[in-house]
Design a protein around this motif. Structure first.
Motif, PDB file in Angstrom:
ATOM      1  N   ILE A  13      12.421   0.867   5.668  1.00 29.95           N
ATOM      2  CA  ILE A  13      13.121  -0.405   5.843  1.00 29.95           C
ATOM      3  C   ILE A  13      14.498  -0.223   6.488  1.00 29.95           C
ATOM      4  CG2 ILE A  13      14.216  -2.311   4.600  1.00 29.95           C
ATOM      5  CD1 ILE A  13      11.815  -2.273   2.700  1.00 29.95           C
ATOM      6  N   LYS A  14      15.305   0.706   5.987  1.00 35.37           N
ATOM      7  CA  LYS A  14      16.657   0.880   6.526  1.00 35.37           C
ATOM      8  C   LYS A  14      16.748   2.022   7.532  1.00 35.37           C
ATOM      9  CE  LYS A  14      19.382  -1.268   2.959  1.00 35.37           C
ATOM     10  NZ  LYS A  14      20.579  -1.192   2.142  1.00 35.37           N
ATOM     11  N   SER A  15      15.627   2.435   8.091  1.00 40.63           N
ATOM     12  CA  SER A  15      15.615   3.511   9.080  1.00 40.63           C
ATOM     13  C   SER A  15      15.992   2.966  10.450  1.00 40.63           C
ATOM     14  CB  SER A  15      14.229   4.140   9.155  1.00 40.63           C
ATOM     15  OG  SER A  15      13.875   4.689   7.925  1.00 40.63           O
ATOM     16  N   THR A  16      16.337   3.888  11.335  1.00 38.52           N
ATOM     17  CA  THR A  16      16.663   3.491  12.704  1.00 38.52           C
ATOM     18  C   THR A  16      15.374   3.132  13.449  1.00 38.52           C
ATOM     19  OG1 THR A  16      16.487   5.733  13.559  1.00 38.52           O
ATOM     20  CG2 THR A  16      18.643   5.047  12.721  1.00 38.52           C
ATOM     21  N   LYS A  17      15.534   2.490  14.593  1.00 36.56           N
ATOM     22  CA  LYS A  17      14.377   2.079  15.376  1.00 36.56           C
ATOM     23  C   LYS A  17      13.575   3.302  15.835  1.00 36.56           C
ATOM     24  CE  LYS A  17      12.933  -0.805  19.194  1.00 36.56           C
ATOM     25  NZ  LYS A  17      13.312  -1.755  20.220  1.00 36.56           N
ATOM     26  N   ASN A  18      14.282   4.372  16.214  1.00 34.86           N
ATOM     27  CA  ASN A  18      13.617   5.594  16.647  1.00 34.86           C
ATOM     28  C   ASN A  18      12.764   6.183  15.527  1.00 34.86           C
ATOM     29  OD1 ASN A  18      13.018   7.806  18.332  1.00 34.86           O
ATOM     30  ND2 ASN A  18      14.643   9.000  17.385  1.00 34.86           N
ATOM     31  N   GLN A  19      13.276   6.169  14.308  1.00 33.93           N
ATOM     32  CA  GLN A  19      12.526   6.702  13.177  1.00 33.93           C
ATOM     33  C   GLN A  19      11.318   5.823  12.853  1.00 33.93           C
ATOM     34  OE1 GLN A  19      15.658   6.883  10.309  1.00 33.93           O
ATOM     35  NE2 GLN A  19      16.350   8.890  10.995  1.00 33.93           N
ATOM     36  N   LYS A  20      11.471   4.510  12.953  1.00 36.28           N
ATOM     37  CA  LYS A  20      10.353   3.601  12.710  1.00 36.28           C
ATOM     38  C   LYS A  20       9.238   3.825  13.729  1.00 36.28           C
ATOM     39  CE  LYS A  20      13.025  -0.023  10.474  1.00 36.28           C
ATOM     40  NZ  LYS A  20      13.513  -1.390  10.527  1.00 36.28           N
ATOM     41  N   LEU A  21       9.614   4.004  14.996  1.00 36.90           N
ATOM     42  CA  LEU A  21       8.621   4.234  16.038  1.00 36.90           C
ATOM     43  C   LEU A  21       7.936   5.587  15.862  1.00 36.90           C
ATOM     44  CD1 LEU A  21      10.517   2.797  19.137  1.00 36.90           C
ATOM     45  CD2 LEU A  21       8.566   1.798  17.949  1.00 36.90           C
ATOM     46  N   THR A  22       8.681   6.570  15.384  1.00 35.39           N
ATOM     47  CA  THR A  22       8.100   7.886  15.118  1.00 35.39           C
ATOM     48  C   THR A  22       7.086   7.811  13.995  1.00 35.39           C
ATOM     49  OG1 THR A  22      10.131   8.958  15.868  1.00 35.39           O
ATOM     50  CG2 THR A  22       8.625  10.286  14.553  1.00 35.39           C
ATOM     51  N   MET A  23       7.410   7.071  12.940  1.00 30.05           N
ATOM     52  CA  MET A  23       6.471   6.901  11.829  1.00 30.05           C
ATOM     53  C   MET A  23       5.210   6.192  12.309  1.00 30.05           C
ATOM     54  SD  MET A  23       7.703   8.263   9.059  1.00 30.05           S
ATOM     55  CE  MET A  23       7.161   7.449   7.578  1.00 30.05           C
ATOM     56  N   GLN A  24       5.370   5.198  13.164  1.00 33.19           N
ATOM     57  CA  GLN A  24       4.223   4.478  13.714  1.00 33.19           C
ATOM     58  C   GLN A  24       3.367   5.420  14.571  1.00 33.19           C
ATOM     59  OE1 GLN A  24       5.335   1.150  16.121  1.00 33.19           O
ATOM     60  NE2 GLN A  24       3.242   0.463  16.407  1.00 33.19           N
ATOM     61  N   ALA A  25       4.017   6.271  15.354  1.00 32.42           N
ATOM     62  CA  ALA A  25       3.291   7.214  16.199  1.00 32.42           C
ATOM     63  C   ALA A  25       2.526   8.238  15.364  1.00 32.42           C
ATOM     64  CB  ALA A  25       4.266   7.921  17.133  1.00 32.42           C
ATOM     65  N   LEU A  26       3.058   8.579  14.202  1.00 35.17           N
ATOM     66  CA  LEU A  26       2.358   9.496  13.302  1.00 35.17           C
ATOM     67  C   LEU A  26       1.202   8.807  12.573  1.00 35.17           C
ATOM     68  CD1 LEU A  26       5.347  11.449  11.735  1.00 35.17           C
ATOM     69  CD2 LEU A  26       3.545  12.398  13.192  1.00 35.17           C
ATOM     70  N   GLY A  27       1.169   7.481  12.602  1.00 34.04           N
ATOM     71  CA  GLY A  27       0.096   6.737  11.955  1.00 34.04           C
ATOM     72  C   GLY A  27       0.396   6.356  10.523  1.00 34.04           C
ATOM     73  N   LEU A  28       1.672   6.435  10.128  1.00 32.32           N
ATOM     74  CA  LEU A  28       2.062   6.105   8.764  1.00 32.32           C
ATOM     75  C   LEU A  28       2.583   4.676   8.708  1.00 32.32           C
ATOM     76  CD1 LEU A  28       3.820   9.458   7.969  1.00 32.32           C
ATOM     77  CD2 LEU A  28       1.690   8.645   6.973  1.00 32.32           C
ATOM     78  N   LYS A  29       1.969   3.860   7.838  1.00 31.50           N
ATOM     79  CA  LYS A  29       2.347   2.455   7.734  1.00 31.50           C
ATOM     80  C   LYS A  29       2.737   2.062   6.319  1.00 31.50           C
ATOM     81  CE  LYS A  29      -1.030   1.460  11.276  1.00 31.50           C
ATOM     82  NZ  LYS A  29      -2.356   0.967  11.542  1.00 31.50           N
ATOM     83  N   LYS A  30       2.182   2.750   5.316  1.00 29.36           N
ATOM     84  CA  LYS A  30       2.402   2.372   3.924  1.00 29.36           C
ATOM     85  C   LYS A  30       2.923   3.553   3.122  1.00 29.36           C
ATOM     86  CE  LYS A  30      -1.553  -0.760   3.955  1.00 29.36           C
ATOM     87  NZ  LYS A  30      -2.840  -1.055   3.328  1.00 29.36           N
ATOM     88  N   MET A  31       3.539   3.242   2.003  1.00 31.83           N
ATOM     89  CA  MET A  31       4.013   4.276   1.094  1.00 31.83           C
ATOM     90  C   MET A  31       2.826   5.077   0.562  1.00 31.83           C
ATOM     91  SD  MET A  31       7.296   4.243   0.771  1.00 31.83           S
ATOM     92  CE  MET A  31       7.420   5.175  -0.728  1.00 31.83           C
ATOM     93  N   ASN A  32       3.026   6.363   0.398  1.00 40.27           N
ATOM     94  CA  ASN A  32       2.034   7.309  -0.137  1.00 40.27           C
ATOM     95  C   ASN A  32       0.787   7.452   0.727  1.00 40.27           C
ATOM     96  OD1 ASN A  32       3.584   7.994  -2.473  1.00 40.27           O
ATOM     97  ND2 ASN A  32       3.010   6.010  -3.320  1.00 40.27           N
ATOM     98  N   GLN A  33       0.806   6.926   1.928  1.00 39.25           N
ATOM     99  CA  GLN A  33      -0.314   7.097   2.839  1.00 39.25           C
ATOM    100  C   GLN A  33      -0.295   8.528   3.375  1.00 39.25           C
ATOM    101  OE1 GLN A  33      -0.175   4.524   6.231  1.00 39.25           O
ATOM    102  NE2 GLN A  33      -2.159   5.144   6.991  1.00 39.25           N
ATOM    103  N   VAL A  34      -1.468   9.124   3.511  1.00 35.47           N
ATOM    104  CA  VAL A  34      -1.582  10.490   4.008  1.00 35.47           C
ATOM    105  C   VAL A  34      -2.380  10.480   5.302  1.00 35.47           C
ATOM    106  CG1 VAL A  34      -2.449  12.801   3.508  1.00 35.47           C
ATOM    107  CG2 VAL A  34      -1.507  11.406   1.668  1.00 35.47           C
ATOM    108  N   VAL A  35      -1.871  11.172   6.318  1.00 35.26           N
ATOM    109  CA  VAL A  35      -2.584  11.333   7.581  1.00 35.26           C
ATOM    110  C   VAL A  35      -2.675  12.822   7.886  1.00 35.26           C
ATOM    111  CG1 VAL A  35      -1.947   9.102   8.563  1.00 35.26           C
ATOM    112  CG2 VAL A  35      -0.474  11.061   8.937  1.00 35.26           C
TER     113      VAL A  35
END
Length: 58
Positions: A13-35
């Motif tokens: 939630i309070k991450s930077t835009k770059n970090q949010k996009l990186t998480m999306q690129a890794l495929g992580l969307k929810k807490m405790n999700q494992v990829v």
């Protein structure tokens, strides 16, 4: 290539835009999700950017 499992352990939630996009690129969307990804230099670099939000599982 070796495989690594990445789990999201903190909210983006309070991450930077770059970090949010990186998480999306890794495929992580929810807490405790494992990829699972190949341990390429690109993926390891993405994990390094968001290392405070994720946990690498062996």
């Amino acid at each position: 290539m070796a495989k690594i499992k990445i789990q999201q352990v903190r909210s983006i939630i309070k991450s930077t835009k770059n970090q949010k996009l990186t998480m999306q690129a890794l495929g992580l969307k929810k807490m405790n999700q494992v990829v699972e990804h190949e341990a390429t230099p690109a993926i390891l670099g993405m994990v390094e950017v968001v290392k405070h939000l994720v946990k690498v599982i062996d």
